[in-house]
Design a protein around this motif. Structure first.
Motif, PDB file in Angstrom:
ATOM      1  N   PHE A  57       0.828  -1.198   0.000  1.00  0.00           N
ATOM      2  CA  PHE A  57       0.000   0.000   0.000  1.00  0.00           C
ATOM      3  C   PHE A  57       0.863   1.250   0.000  1.00  0.00           C
ATOM      4  CE2 PHE A  57      -2.316  -3.408   2.047  1.00  0.00           C
ATOM      5  CZ  PHE A  57      -3.514  -3.394   1.353  1.00  0.00           C
ATOM      6  N   ALA A  58       0.341   2.327  -0.567  1.00  0.00           N
ATOM      7  CA  ALA A  58       1.032   3.615  -0.567  1.00  0.00           C
ATOM      8  C   ALA A  58       1.150   4.131   0.863  1.00  0.00           C
ATOM      9  CB  ALA A  58       0.280   4.609  -1.433  1.00  0.00           C
ATOM     10  N   PRO A  59       2.264   4.776   1.180  1.00  0.00           N
ATOM     11  CA  PRO A  59       2.474   5.234   2.555  1.00  0.00           C
ATOM     12  C   PRO A  59       1.461   6.272   3.038  1.00  0.00           C
ATOM     13  CG  PRO A  59       4.418   5.682   1.197  1.00  0.00           C
ATOM     14  CD  PRO A  59       3.418   5.017   0.334  1.00  0.00           C
ATOM     15  N   HIS A  60       0.813   7.003   2.130  1.00  0.00           N
ATOM     16  CA  HIS A  60      -0.151   8.015   2.587  1.00  0.00           C
ATOM     17  C   HIS A  60      -1.384   7.378   3.232  1.00  0.00           C
ATOM     18  CE1 HIS A  60      -2.206   7.109  -1.269  1.00  0.00           C
ATOM     19  NE2 HIS A  60      -3.284   7.511  -0.625  1.00  0.00           N
ATOM     20  N   ARG A  61      -1.559   6.089   3.077  1.00  0.00           N
ATOM     21  CA  ARG A  61      -2.713   5.405   3.666  1.00  0.00           C
ATOM     22  C   ARG A  61      -2.513   5.072   5.146  1.00  0.00           C
ATOM     23  NH1 ARG A  61      -6.446   4.114  -0.051  1.00  0.00           N
ATOM     24  NH2 ARG A  61      -5.807   3.896  -2.220  1.00  0.00           N
ATOM     25  N   PHE A  62      -1.304   5.228   5.667  1.00  0.00           N
ATOM     26  CA  PHE A  62      -0.992   4.822   7.037  1.00  0.00           C
ATOM     27  C   PHE A  62      -0.154   5.864   7.749  1.00  0.00           C
ATOM     28  CE2 PHE A  62      -1.648   0.926   4.698  1.00  0.00           C
ATOM     29  CZ  PHE A  62      -2.407   0.165   5.573  1.00  0.00           C
ATOM     30  N   ASP A  63      -0.311   5.905   9.060  1.00  0.00           N
ATOM     31  CA  ASP A  63       0.591   6.649   9.946  1.00  0.00           C
ATOM     32  C   ASP A  63       1.223   5.639  10.880  1.00  0.00           C
ATOM     33  OD1 ASP A  63       0.197   9.230   8.985  1.00  0.00           O
ATOM     34  OD2 ASP A  63      -1.413   9.668  10.416  1.00  0.00           O
ATOM     35  N   ILE A  64       2.551   5.574  10.874  1.00  0.00           N
ATOM     36  CA  ILE A  64       3.269   4.701  11.810  1.00  0.00           C
ATOM     37  C   ILE A  64       3.105   5.300  13.204  1.00  0.00           C
ATOM     38  CG2 ILE A  64       5.500   3.705  12.451  1.00  0.00           C
ATOM     39  CD1 ILE A  64       4.559   2.691   9.750  1.00  0.00           C
ATOM     40  N   ILE A  65       2.658   4.481  14.137  1.00  0.00           N
ATOM     41  CA  ILE A  65       2.411   5.001  15.486  1.00  0.00           C
ATOM     42  C   ILE A  65       3.334   4.409  16.544  1.00  0.00           C
ATOM     43  CG2 ILE A  65       0.023   5.674  15.073  1.00  0.00           C
ATOM     44  CD1 ILE A  65      -0.828   3.033  16.408  1.00  0.00           C
ATOM     45  N   GLU A  66       3.955   3.277  16.233  1.00  0.00           N
ATOM     46  CA  GLU A  66       4.803   2.617  17.244  1.00  0.00           C
ATOM     47  C   GLU A  66       5.771   1.663  16.600  1.00  0.00           C
ATOM     48  OE1 GLU A  66       6.198   2.261  20.920  1.00  0.00           O
ATOM     49  OE2 GLU A  66       4.342   3.351  20.616  1.00  0.00           O
ATOM     50  N   ARG A  67       6.962   1.572  17.158  1.00  0.00           N
ATOM     51  CA  ARG A  67       7.927   0.549  16.770  1.00  0.00           C
ATOM     52  C   ARG A  67       8.227  -0.292  18.016  1.00  0.00           C
ATOM     53  NH1 ARG A  67      12.895   1.577  12.975  1.00  0.00           N
ATOM     54  NH2 ARG A  67      11.217   1.156  11.512  1.00  0.00           N
ATOM     55  N   LEU A  68       8.060  -1.587  17.893  1.00  0.00           N
ATOM     56  CA  LEU A  68       8.292  -2.516  18.989  1.00  0.00           C
ATOM     57  C   LEU A  68       9.547  -3.322  18.688  1.00  0.00           C
ATOM     58  CD1 LEU A  68       7.243  -3.924  21.581  1.00  0.00           C
ATOM     59  CD2 LEU A  68       6.009  -5.476  20.078  1.00  0.00           C
ATOM     60  N   TRP A  69      10.580  -3.124  19.507  1.00  0.00           N
ATOM     61  CA  TRP A  69      11.839  -3.873  19.344  1.00  0.00           C
ATOM     62  C   TRP A  69      11.714  -5.213  20.046  1.00  0.00           C
ATOM     63  CZ3 TRP A  69      15.680  -2.596  16.130  1.00  0.00           C
ATOM     64  CH2 TRP A  69      15.675  -1.295  15.638  1.00  0.00           C
ATOM     65  N   LEU A  70      12.129  -6.251  19.369  1.00  0.00           N
ATOM     66  CA  LEU A  70      12.009  -7.617  19.890  1.00  0.00           C
ATOM     67  C   LEU A  70      13.388  -8.120  20.288  1.00  0.00           C
ATOM     68  CD1 LEU A  70       9.699  -8.870  17.024  1.00  0.00           C
ATOM     69  CD2 LEU A  70       9.006  -8.054  19.276  1.00  0.00           C
ATOM     70  N   ASN A  71      13.838  -7.763  21.457  1.00  0.00           N
ATOM     71  CA  ASN A  71      15.160  -8.200  21.892  1.00  0.00           C
ATOM     72  C   ASN A  71      15.124  -8.948  23.194  1.00  0.00           C
ATOM     73  OD1 ASN A  71      14.428  -5.892  23.222  1.00  0.00           O
ATOM     74  ND2 ASN A  71      16.407  -4.923  23.069  1.00  0.00           N
TER      75      ASN A  71
END
Length: 88
Positions: free
Chosen positions: A74-88
């Motif tokens: 999908f084109a990026p204008h369709r979404f807003d990134i709200i969180e990044r979850l690091w898996l460490n």
């Protein structure tokens, strides 16, 4: 022919994090799109990749399924990134 997008497990094999994005635009579904379609206001686990053919970023909703020509990119204008979850 149906094609699966990355699963959560496959996505975390290539990078040790998951991004979550809220759909902000579910309008104008392309006529040729066959498969899952995001819903405005819902939050999805996503992976942002560089589109080789388009030369711009694409948002892949993890676990969505679809057919060519879009394969649930999908084109990026369709979404807003709200969180990044690091898996460490």
């Amino acid at each position: 022919m149906e094609v699966s997008n990355h699963s959560l497990a496959e996505a975390t094999n290539t990078a040790p994090f998951l991004d979550y994005a809220v759909c902000v635009d579910d309008d104008n579904r392309p006529a040729k799109h066959v498969g899952d379609w995001p819903v405005r206001g819902r939050v999805y686990p996503v992976r942002v990749t560089e589109g080789k053919a388009e030369g711009s970023d694409l948002v892949h909703v993890l676990g969505f399924r679809g057919e060519a020509p879009y394969f649930n990119a999908f084109a990026p204008h369709r979404f807003d990134i709200i969180e990044r979850l690091w898996l460490n």
